[in-house]
Write a protein that holds these residues in place. Structure first.
Motif, PDB file in Angstrom:
ATOM      1  N   VAL A  31       0.920  -1.304   0.121  1.00 11.03           N
ATOM      2  CA  VAL A  31       0.095  -0.112  -0.095  1.00 11.03           C
ATOM      3  C   VAL A  31       0.890   1.238  -0.001  1.00 11.03           C
ATOM      4  O   VAL A  31       0.887   2.217  -0.677  1.00 11.03           O
ATOM      5  N   ALA A  32       1.998   1.473   0.792  1.00  7.64           N
ATOM      6  CA  ALA A  32       2.872   2.450   0.915  1.00  7.64           C
ATOM      7  C   ALA A  32       3.382   2.657  -0.644  1.00  7.64           C
ATOM      8  O   ALA A  32       3.908   3.826  -0.883  1.00  7.64           O
ATOM      9  N   LEU A  33       3.946   1.724  -1.195  1.00 10.02           N
ATOM     10  CA  LEU A  33       4.394   1.467  -2.469  1.00 10.02           C
ATOM     11  C   LEU A  33       3.569   2.253  -3.740  1.00 10.02           C
ATOM     12  O   LEU A  33       3.946   3.139  -4.274  1.00 10.02           O
ATOM     13  N   GLN A  34       2.102   1.792  -3.437  1.00  7.02           N
ATOM     14  CA  GLN A  34       1.098   2.311  -4.430  1.00  7.02           C
ATOM     15  C   GLN A  34       1.007   3.853  -4.165  1.00  7.02           C
ATOM     16  O   GLN A  34       0.757   4.610  -5.088  1.00  7.02           O
ATOM     17  N   VAL A  35       0.863   4.305  -2.807  1.00  8.67           N
ATOM     18  CA  VAL A  35       0.783   5.527  -2.693  1.00  8.67           C
ATOM     19  C   VAL A  35       2.007   6.601  -3.255  1.00  8.67           C
ATOM     20  O   VAL A  35       1.603   7.528  -3.688  1.00  8.67           O
ATOM     21  N   ARG A  36       3.111   6.011  -2.929  1.00 13.73           N
ATOM     22  CA  ARG A  36       4.283   6.619  -3.341  1.00 13.73           C
ATOM     23  C   ARG A  36       4.327   6.603  -5.062  1.00 13.73           C
ATOM     24  O   ARG A  36       4.622   7.771  -5.680  1.00 13.73           O
ATOM     25  N   ALA A  37       3.969   5.537  -5.598  1.00 15.73           N
ATOM     26  CA  ALA A  37       3.855   5.604  -7.042  1.00 15.73           C
ATOM     27  C   ALA A  37       2.820   6.555  -7.723  1.00 15.73           C
ATOM     28  O   ALA A  37       2.933   7.243  -8.756  1.00 15.73           O
ATOM     29  N   THR A  38       1.446   6.652  -6.947  1.00 13.68           N
ATOM     30  CA  THR A  38       0.634   7.743  -7.481  1.00 13.68           C
ATOM     31  C   THR A  38       1.286   9.080  -7.372  1.00 13.68           C
ATOM     32  O   THR A  38       1.054   9.801  -8.268  1.00 13.68           O
ATOM     33  N   ASP A  42       1.678  11.938 -10.404  1.00 13.20           N
ATOM     34  CA  ASP A  42       1.131  13.236 -10.436  1.00 13.20           C
ATOM     35  C   ASP A  42       1.855  14.277 -10.544  1.00 13.20           C
ATOM     36  O   ASP A  42       2.071  15.172 -11.269  1.00 13.20           O
ATOM     37  N   GLU A  43       3.080  14.040  -9.646  1.00 12.56           N
ATOM     38  CA  GLU A  43       4.328  15.167 -10.020  1.00 12.56           C
ATOM     39  C   GLU A  43       4.869  15.168 -11.384  1.00 12.56           C
ATOM     40  O   GLU A  43       5.095  16.244 -12.188  1.00 12.56           O
ATOM     41  N   ALA A  44       4.927  13.886 -11.933  1.00 14.87           N
ATOM     42  CA  ALA A  44       5.434  13.869 -13.342  1.00 14.87           C
ATOM     43  C   ALA A  44       4.494  14.343 -14.387  1.00 14.87           C
ATOM     44  O   ALA A  44       4.932  15.255 -15.308  1.00 14.87           O
ATOM     45  N   LEU A  45       3.286  14.270 -14.155  1.00 20.87           N
ATOM     46  CA  LEU A  45       2.164  14.763 -15.008  1.00 20.87           C
ATOM     47  C   LEU A  45       2.082  16.365 -15.067  1.00 20.87           C
ATOM     48  O   LEU A  45       2.222  17.053 -16.039  1.00 20.87           O
ATOM     49  N   SER A  46       2.422  16.840 -13.696  1.00 22.24           N
ATOM     50  CA  SER A  46       2.587  18.402 -13.702  1.00 22.24           C
ATOM     51  C   SER A  46       3.651  18.853 -14.104  1.00 22.24           C
ATOM     52  O   SER A  46       3.663  19.949 -14.678  1.00 22.24           O
ATOM     53  N   ARG A  47       4.849  18.272 -14.035  1.00 17.62           N
ATOM     54  CA  ARG A  47       6.197  18.912 -14.701  1.00 17.62           C
ATOM     55  C   ARG A  47       5.930  18.536 -16.053  1.00 17.62           C
ATOM     56  O   ARG A  47       6.310  19.605 -16.808  1.00 17.62           O
ATOM     57  N   SER A  48       5.434  17.718 -16.715  1.00 14.80           N
ATOM     58  CA  SER A  48       5.253  17.643 -17.991  1.00 14.80           C
ATOM     59  C   SER A  48       4.042  18.833 -18.539  1.00 14.80           C
ATOM     60  O   SER A  48       4.560  19.427 -19.563  1.00 14.80           O
ATOM     61  N   ASP A  49       3.050  18.894 -17.875  1.00 16.15           N
ATOM     62  CA  ASP A  49       2.141  19.868 -18.379  1.00 16.15           C
ATOM     63  C   ASP A  49       2.995  21.676 -18.306  1.00 16.15           C
ATOM     64  O   ASP A  49       2.827  22.404 -19.019  1.00 16.15           O
TER      65      ASP A  49
END
Length: 167
Positions: A31-38, A42-49
């Protein structure tokens, strides 16, 4: 010897509890890995935009190199968009407004400031895109939620922003 075999009739309660503890620790780890991956997604999408928006603004600055892009971004669309005879500064305001509209839709704040440590002979504009709680500006180290440090021009700790130099 027969008494010990008859006394052992299944799994003991202690073994079940230990296996449940190990299983729960493994599930919590996943669960902790899934939260970190999400969060990283989100950070990568914001950087790309932000990079797409800043590249668009940088191209507009290159096209209109005499315009004042450090002006305050207008809240309403400038009349320059529909007029044919628009001066450089009005075109800069129209460009800023258009890119700000795109950024607002994506939850990104824009800022255009002079970069730290550049001379008057070779001034550069820092195009800043910030998201989450970060402001799109350069401030002193003792101020919170800044993108860049004003003394050295480095990214502030825990900032969520992207900077692109344009000249």
């Amino acid at each position: 010897m027969k008494t010990t075999i008859k006394a052992q009739k299944g799994v003991g309660m202690m073994e079940v509890l230990v296996s449940m503890l190990i299983l729960s620790i493994a599930v919590l780890g996943f669960v902790a890995l899934q939260v970190r991956a999400t969060s990283a997604t989100d950070e990568a999408l914001s950087r790309s935009d932000a990079l797409i928006i800043l590249n668009g603004l940088a191209e507009r600055i290159r096209l209109n190199s005499n315009g004042d892009y450090k002006a305050v971004i207008p809240a309403t669309q400038p009349a320059c968009v529909s007029a044919r005879n628009c001066n450089e500064n009005n075109q800069a305001l129209a460009d800023l407004f258009e890119q700000k509209s795109i950024a607002d839709y994506k939850g990104i704040r824009l800022g255009v400031v002079d970069c730290v440590g550049t001379s008057a002979n070779q001034s550069r504009l820092c195009l800043i895109a910030a998201w989450d709680n970060t402001t799109a500006t350069i401030m002193a180290k003792n101020q919170k939620n800044r993108c860049l440090n004003s003394d050295d021009g480095r990214y502030a700790e825990d900032s969520h922003c992207l900077v692109l130099e344009a000249y």
